[in-house]
Design a protein around this motif. Structure first.
Motif, PDB file in Angstrom:
ATOM      1  N   ILE A   8      54.857 -32.472  23.831  1.00 33.10           N
ATOM      2  CA  ILE A   8      55.897 -31.643  23.646  1.00 33.10           C
ATOM      3  C   ILE A   8      55.893 -30.293  22.586  1.00 33.10           C
ATOM      4  N   SER A   9      56.153 -29.000  23.222  1.00 34.69           N
ATOM      5  CA  SER A   9      56.036 -28.351  22.628  1.00 34.69           C
ATOM      6  C   SER A   9      56.976 -27.560  22.597  1.00 34.69           C
ATOM      7  N   LEU A  15      54.158 -22.604  27.397  1.00 32.77           N
ATOM      8  CA  LEU A  15      55.158 -22.197  28.323  1.00 32.77           C
ATOM      9  C   LEU A  15      54.243 -21.790  29.823  1.00 32.77           C
ATOM     10  N   ASP A  16      54.708 -22.677  30.879  1.00 31.42           N
ATOM     11  CA  ASP A  16      53.859 -22.403  31.999  1.00 31.42           C
ATOM     12  C   ASP A  16      54.834 -20.991  32.864  1.00 31.42           C
ATOM     13  N   LEU A  17      55.361 -19.704  32.455  1.00 33.27           N
ATOM     14  CA  LEU A  17      56.372 -19.634  33.273  1.00 33.27           C
ATOM     15  C   LEU A  17      56.947 -19.231  34.337  1.00 33.27           C
ATOM     16  N   GLU A  18      55.466 -19.326  34.887  1.00 35.74           N
ATOM     17  CA  GLU A  18      54.860 -19.324  37.063  1.00 35.74           C
ATOM     18  C   GLU A  18      55.394 -20.428  37.254  1.00 35.74           C
ATOM     19  N   MET A  19      55.136 -21.645  36.179  1.00 35.08           N
ATOM     20  CA  MET A  19      55.095 -23.360  37.029  1.00 35.08           C
ATOM     21  C   MET A  19      56.662 -23.266  37.244  1.00 35.08           C
ATOM     22  N   TYR A  52      53.911 -31.638  28.096  1.00 37.97           N
ATOM     23  CA  TYR A  52      52.540 -31.505  28.919  1.00 37.97           C
ATOM     24  C   TYR A  52      51.477 -32.804  28.812  1.00 37.97           C
ATOM     25  N   LEU A  53      50.664 -32.996  29.786  1.00 37.37           N
ATOM     26  CA  LEU A  53      49.368 -33.651  30.210  1.00 37.37           C
ATOM     27  C   LEU A  53      48.235 -32.850  30.283  1.00 37.37           C
ATOM     28  N   ALA A  59      56.521 -30.820  32.727  1.00 35.66           N
ATOM     29  CA  ALA A  59      58.674 -30.574  32.127  1.00 35.66           C
ATOM     30  C   ALA A  59      58.843 -29.744  31.442  1.00 35.66           C
ATOM     31  N   PHE A  60      60.000 -29.915  31.765  1.00 35.42           N
ATOM     32  CA  PHE A  60      60.931 -28.471  30.446  1.00 35.42           C
ATOM     33  C   PHE A  60      62.480 -28.730  30.419  1.00 35.42           C
ATOM     34  N   ALA A  61      62.585 -28.417  29.410  1.00 36.19           N
ATOM     35  CA  ALA A  61      64.375 -28.428  28.967  1.00 36.19           C
ATOM     36  C   ALA A  61      64.319 -27.076  28.436  1.00 36.19           C
ATOM     37  N   ARG A  62      65.842 -26.744  28.524  1.00 31.49           N
ATOM     38  CA  ARG A  62      66.408 -24.970  27.771  1.00 31.49           C
ATOM     39  C   ARG A  62      67.450 -26.098  27.033  1.00 31.49           C
ATOM     40  N   LEU A  63      67.595 -25.190  25.726  1.00 35.58           N
ATOM     41  CA  LEU A  63      69.250 -25.500  25.363  1.00 35.58           C
ATOM     42  C   LEU A  63      69.785 -23.800  25.113  1.00 35.58           C
TER      43      LEU A  63
END
Length: 147
Positions: A8-9, A15-19, A52-53, A59-63
């Motif tokens: 996790i970063s 970030l893979d912004l496209e995905m 990331y794997l 996976a993604f989350a935004r705050l």
């Protein structure tokens, strides 16, 4: 694969912004038809976490947060092929252990069907829902039609 293999970063360069954009704009009701520019502004103004794997984001989350008193957790997802393996829980544990979010008075979120994911992390129904108000424009991303 197990959740303990998830990296996790919070570095936006990872970030893979496209995905992320493709998933949010094509597979979620809340971000359907979101313009790419809006998405990029949202990411730029938020604290974001990627899961990331083997170097691939799943996976993604935004705050949205002031990193002192309040945060709104949103855009949380795990790609469907990786659901049910504990990755969402691992991502949330990492987020809530983040030094940037320690000591916040309130973290809120909105969910239609994932209460079971957030409850183990301490989320509950609003104590005083009558105090909350919203200004909601659900069609903001849809093109305006001319008559």
């Amino acid at each position: 694969m197990q959740a303990d293999q998830l990296t996790i970063s919070s570095h936006k360069d990872d970030l893979d912004l496209e995905m992320i954009y493709a998933f949010l704009s094509q597979h979620t009701a809340w971000a359907a038809d979101m313009p790419r520019e809006t998405f990029e502004r949202a990411v730029a103004g938020s604290l974001c976490f990627g899961g990331y794997l083997d170097g691939k984001q799943i996976a993604f989350a935004r705050l949205i947060t002031d990193e002192a008193t309040f945060a709104y957790l949103c855009d949380v997802f795990v790609l469907p092929a990786h659901c049910g393996k504990g990755y969402a829980s691992a991502l949330l544990k990492h987020i809530f252990a983040s030094p940037s979010l320690k000591g916040l008075r309130r973290i809120v979120l909105v969910t239609t069907d994932a209460h079971h994911i957030y409850e183990p992390h301490g989320f509950t129904q609003l104590t005083n829902p009558e105090r909350y108000m919203e200004l909601h424009n659900p069609h903001v991303y849809q093109p305006k039609t001319t008559r």
